[in-house]
Design a protein around this motif. Structure first.
Motif, mmCIF file in Angstrom:
data_model
loop_
_atom_site.group_PDB
_atom_site.id
_atom_site.type_symbol
_atom_site.label_atom_id
_atom_site.label_comp_id
_atom_site.label_asym_id
_atom_site.label_seq_id
_atom_site.Cartn_x
_atom_site.Cartn_y
_atom_site.Cartn_z
ATOM 1 N N ALA A 108 0.740 -1.217 -0.109
ATOM 2 C CA ALA A 108 -0.086 0.098 0.046
ATOM 3 C C ALA A 108 0.729 1.152 0.049
ATOM 4 O O ALA A 108 1.915 1.319 0.548
ATOM 5 N N PRO A 109 0.599 2.184 -0.818
ATOM 6 C CA PRO A 109 1.140 3.399 -0.777
ATOM 7 C C PRO A 109 0.961 3.939 0.748
ATOM 8 O O PRO A 109 0.107 3.683 1.368
ATOM 9 N N ALA A 110 1.425 5.404 0.703
ATOM 10 C CA ALA A 110 1.112 6.236 2.005
ATOM 11 C C ALA A 110 -0.376 6.420 2.376
ATOM 12 O O ALA A 110 -0.886 6.244 3.321
ATOM 13 N N SER A 111 -1.097 6.664 1.157
ATOM 14 C CA SER A 111 -2.492 6.826 1.323
ATOM 15 C C SER A 111 -3.290 5.953 0.164
ATOM 16 O O SER A 111 -2.866 6.375 -0.841
ATOM 17 N N ILE A 112 -4.342 5.463 0.728
ATOM 18 C CA ILE A 112 -4.966 4.873 -0.694
ATOM 19 C C ILE A 112 -6.542 4.774 0.015
ATOM 20 O O ILE A 112 -6.820 4.247 1.031
ATOM 21 N N ARG A 113 -7.328 5.391 -0.863
ATOM 22 C CA ARG A 113 -8.875 5.604 -0.365
ATOM 23 C C ARG A 113 -9.724 5.371 -1.518
ATOM 24 O O ARG A 113 -9.518 5.808 -2.532
ATOM 25 N N LEU A 114 -10.843 4.390 -1.279
ATOM 26 C CA LEU A 114 -11.548 3.760 -2.396
ATOM 27 C C LEU A 114 -12.824 4.552 -1.912
ATOM 28 O O LEU A 114 -13.416 4.407 -0.756
ATOM 29 N N VAL A 115 -13.496 5.375 -2.715
ATOM 30 C CA VAL A 115 -14.903 5.936 -2.606
ATOM 31 C C VAL A 115 -16.193 5.245 -3.295
ATOM 32 O O VAL A 115 -15.750 4.716 -4.357
ATOM 33 N N ASP A 116 -17.330 5.093 -2.927
ATOM 34 C CA ASP A 116 -18.252 4.554 -3.739
ATOM 35 C C ASP A 116 -18.808 5.631 -4.642
ATOM 36 O O ASP A 116 -18.338 6.680 -4.768
ATOM 37 N N ASN A 117 -19.840 5.079 -5.467
ATOM 38 C CA ASN A 117 -20.166 5.954 -6.712
ATOM 39 C C ASN A 117 -20.834 7.120 -6.055
ATOM 40 O O ASN A 117 -20.602 8.208 -6.923
ATOM 41 N N GLU A 118 -21.486 7.254 -4.928
ATOM 42 C CA GLU A 118 -22.294 8.464 -4.677
ATOM 43 C C GLU A 118 -21.146 9.497 -4.178
ATOM 44 O O GLU A 118 -21.218 10.857 -4.596
ATOM 45 N N GLN A 119 -20.056 8.838 -3.569
ATOM 46 C CA GLN A 119 -18.896 9.995 -3.235
ATOM 47 C C GLN A 119 -18.109 10.413 -4.394
ATOM 48 O O GLN A 119 -17.611 11.484 -4.544
ATOM 49 N N PHE A 120 -18.045 9.542 -5.179
ATOM 50 C CA PHE A 120 -17.363 9.807 -6.685
ATOM 51 C C PHE A 120 -18.151 10.903 -7.393
ATOM 52 O O PHE A 120 -17.536 11.808 -7.935
ATOM 53 N N GLN A 121 -19.371 10.759 -7.442
ATOM 54 C CA GLN A 121 -20.215 11.767 -8.080
ATOM 55 C C GLN A 121 -20.141 13.389 -7.511
ATOM 56 O O GLN A 121 -20.195 14.238 -7.931
ATOM 57 N N LEU A 122 -20.236 12.893 -5.984
ATOM 58 C CA LEU A 122 -19.941 14.487 -5.391
ATOM 59 C C LEU A 122 -18.714 15.196 -5.668
ATOM 60 O O LEU A 122 -18.474 16.183 -5.840
ATOM 61 N N GLY A 123 -17.728 14.293 -5.591
ATOM 62 C CA GLY A 123 -16.247 14.795 -6.062
ATOM 63 C C GLY A 123 -16.502 15.335 -7.508
ATOM 64 O O GLY A 123 -15.701 16.566 -7.612
ATOM 65 N N HIS A 124 -16.865 14.874 -8.238
ATOM 66 C CA HIS A 124 -16.982 15.312 -9.813
ATOM 67 C C HIS A 124 -17.746 16.607 -9.561
ATOM 68 O O HIS A 124 -17.395 17.661 -10.359
#
Length: 641
Positions: free
Chosen positions: A389-405
């Motif tokens: 694992a790199p220093a940070s690795i974070r997986l977001v679901d589709n709802e958070q992916f859309q919010l980020g967009h």
């Protein structure tokens, strides 16, 4: 030995080693060396001549919100164009209009501009009862520490009576708290804290330690049944880096130092702790220890328990600390683990020694797109299994992916717009990703150039096994830095009747997917009972990975229009979600701690014998319940005497 010199005693030599005076390669940092810290937090000046004088540091008040998250010059707002923008220049999206965010909130939460309710500008003094003042305590403390800063001013009392749960923020903006601290004191060093605790024990005063006040478990809320004078011990004046040992790679600092200030001071010397919780701009070293904190880069640097070498804690029975500063000690149960996670129940952390590392040569962001959450979790599990694992690795679901967009700024050049359209076409048409299931993973690599290059190749190779495709460095940078803005979104939402909160858990790998699904289903069922005007927004992300499990972070928001008690409704939802988490194999908390919010699940988590052992320790160290915030232990624990 030179003539006339005496051989120092063993105790003196041990003390000298602990304070760094005999350690070759140490760098002692005086208050002058740490002036940038004092400049950011504000110079509090001399002590007031009366307890009624205002002592809240002017610069801090100018910078930080008293009834919201973060800085006064930063936050989301609706502009004159009817679009949401983020004002201020501290963050990546500062000063930008966010043309997609309003549409997103209208679609997912029913944003209605006509429902805007501005939060109050100042506390309502009529809602705040006069302070309970123990005059003998005040007189004794003033005699013992003649220059100590102290106050019973209303604003000082208000800002020290809350953390950042939904209940507390709603009360600050629109309601009122049932109990406020009566008095605030600002110690300047370890000895000041000793005097404060001794005075409190002698005069039967309740103490609640306060650092950055970013707590989200209700730990800073005053017990409503406490009749004694409640004193908030504000640690932010104790903000110095005392020394750095370059040879042993350790730093010794006072517990009130704020995370970003600690990293800034270390950075001047080419070092870092690497501890980056979402709240690092505002949270303190002592707070990290008291809540067993975790940071976004724990894969490389570890959680707070991995960083701590030595802790000093003042208790009603005296100072608790180890006698030496060694990497490991086999001397019975580790007293550090009594201090870490104690949430102000046993005493006040005054100083700590942490492991440090040289600032990494290379820091590179990355991102990966997955067709769905299942593939993303499979990738995260494989990364953990292969320990790459790199220093940070974070997986977001589709709802958070859309919010980020939706939080992207305005389009750039015509070429950039065209390229974005082409990328979307490639992802959806040629790769076959469904926009309604698409998920994203943000990455941060740190190390030498060679180490980062090798790690990138390996991580992206594993991603390909789970149908993942590289999403670019810029998306990774934005995703990582947007973490610091989540709480600002909640404050904006409160102004438009949106209530909600975040909660986290840790869970074994085989149960990650089922837990996420079960919790979301549970929340939707509970929301259906509330007859909401709009469906809820529920999302999750996997934020920290371990060999045998992961941390999962949930976000929940509802449109509270028509609800008689929005805070009570949100609390009902979180209780249901927490019960479902435990039933699905998750933990009561990963890094937020217990406070008052999660006490009802402590016995189930630690067993009745475990709780009894903690209570016995509490009764021995603090028989008068001087540290009476009433955190962690179930409600049948000792209350005020």
């Amino acid at each position: 030995m030179a003539e006339g010199q005496s051989d120092p005693s063993a105790a003196q030599r041990r003390l000298a080693v602990l304070t760094g005076h005999l350690r070759a390669g140490n760098i002692s940092l005086s208050a002058e060396n740490c002036s940038s810290t004092d400049a950011r937090r504000g110079n509090r000046g001399s002590a007031p001549s009366s307890g009624d004088q205002r002592a809240f540091p002017v610069k801090r008040q100018e910078e930080l919100k008293w009834n919201g998250w973060g800085y006064l010059d930063s936050g989301f707002r609706m502009n004159e164009n009817g679009q949401i923008e983020f004002h201020g220049k501290r963050y990546l999206i500062g000063g930008q209009e966010l043309p997609h965010l309003r549409d997103y909130l209208e679609q997912h939460l029913g944003l209605d501009e006509s429902m805007y309710r501005p939060p109050r500008e100042l506390p309502n003094e009529a809602d705040i009862a006069p302070p309970v003042l123990n005059k003998s305590f005040i007189a004794d403390l003033t005699e013992r520490v003649k220059d100590i800063l102290q106050s019973s001013a209303i604003m000082d009392r208000v800002v020290h009576s809350h953390g950042h749960t939904l209940e507390e923020m709603y009360a600050m903006c629109y309601g009122k708290m049932s109990r406020y601290v009566d008095y605030v004191v600002w110690p300047s060093n370890h000895d000041d804290v000793l005097q404060i605790v001794e005075c409190a024990a002698q005069h039967n005063v309740c103490l609640i330690p306060c650092g950055g006040a970013t707590n989200v478990s209700g730990a800073l809320m005053c017990p409503t049944n406490e009749k004694r004078m409640i004193v908030s011990v504000d640690m932010t004046k104790m903000n110095r880096v005392l020394w750095v040992d370059k040879e042993n790679l350790t730093v010794h600092a006072e517990a009130g130092i704020i995370g970003q200030d600690l990293e800034h001071e270390l950075g001047k010397l080419g070092f870092c702790t690497g501890h980056e919780p979402d709240s690092m701009e505002l949270s303190s070293l002592g707070g990290w220890i008291a809540t067993r904190a975790s940071g976004m880069k724990k894969n490389v640097y570890g959680n707070i328990e991995d960083l701590v070498v030595r802790i000093r804690m003042v208790t009603p029975k005296g100072t608790m600390e180890k006698s030496c500063m060694v990497p490991r000690l086999s001397a019975g149960p580790d007293i550090h683990h009594m201090m870490m996670g104690s949430e102000g129940m046993f005493g006040i952390v005054t100083e700590a020694t942490l492991r440090i590392r040289p600032v990494p040569q290379t820091r590179k962001y990355g991102s990966i797109l997955f067709p769905d959450f299942t593939n993303g979790v499979g990738f995260m599990r494989e990364i953990a299994k292969q320990r790459c694992a790199p220093a940070s690795i974070r997986l977001v679901d589709n709802e958070q992916f859309q919010l980020g967009h939706a939080m992207k700024g305005p389009p750039g050049s015509m070429f950039t717009t065209w390229m974005d359209a082409m990328k979307k076409l490639y992802v959806t048409k040629f790769k076959g990703y469904d926009p309604q299931t698409l998920t994203g993973c943000t990455l941060l690599f740190e190390g030498t150039k060679e180490e980062v290059a090798i790690q990138e190749k390996r991580v992206y190779s594993i991603a390909a096994q789970f149908r993942g495709m590289a999403g670019g460095e810029e998306n990774g940078r934005r995703g990582y830095l947007l973490t610091f803005l989540i709480a600002y979104i909640r404050d904006f939402g409160l102004q438009y009747l949106f209530v909600g909160d975040s909660f986290e858990t840790s869970v074994p790998w085989p149960r990650v997917l089922s837990l996420c699904r079960n919790v979301k289903d549970c929340l939707r069922r509970e929301c259906s009972k509330l007859n909401l005007v709009h469906p809820p927004l529920i999302s999750c992300r996997v934020t920290q990975t371990y060999d045998c499990g992961a941390c999962v972070y949930f976000y929940m928001a509802i449109n509270s229009k028509g609800l008689a008690d929005p805070v009570a409704a949100a609390d009902t939802l979180e209780v249901a979600a927490r019960n479902e988490i435990l039933a699905s194999g998750g933990s009561v908390s990963h890094h937020h701690g217990i406070g008052k919010l999660r006490k009802k699940w402590v016995t189930e988590t630690l067993s009745s014998e475990g709780v009894a052992a903690i209570r016995a320790l509490k009764d021995h160290i603090d028989p008068k319940n001087i540290f009476g915030a009433n955190n962690l232990l179930p409600d049948d624990s000792t209350t005020g005497h």
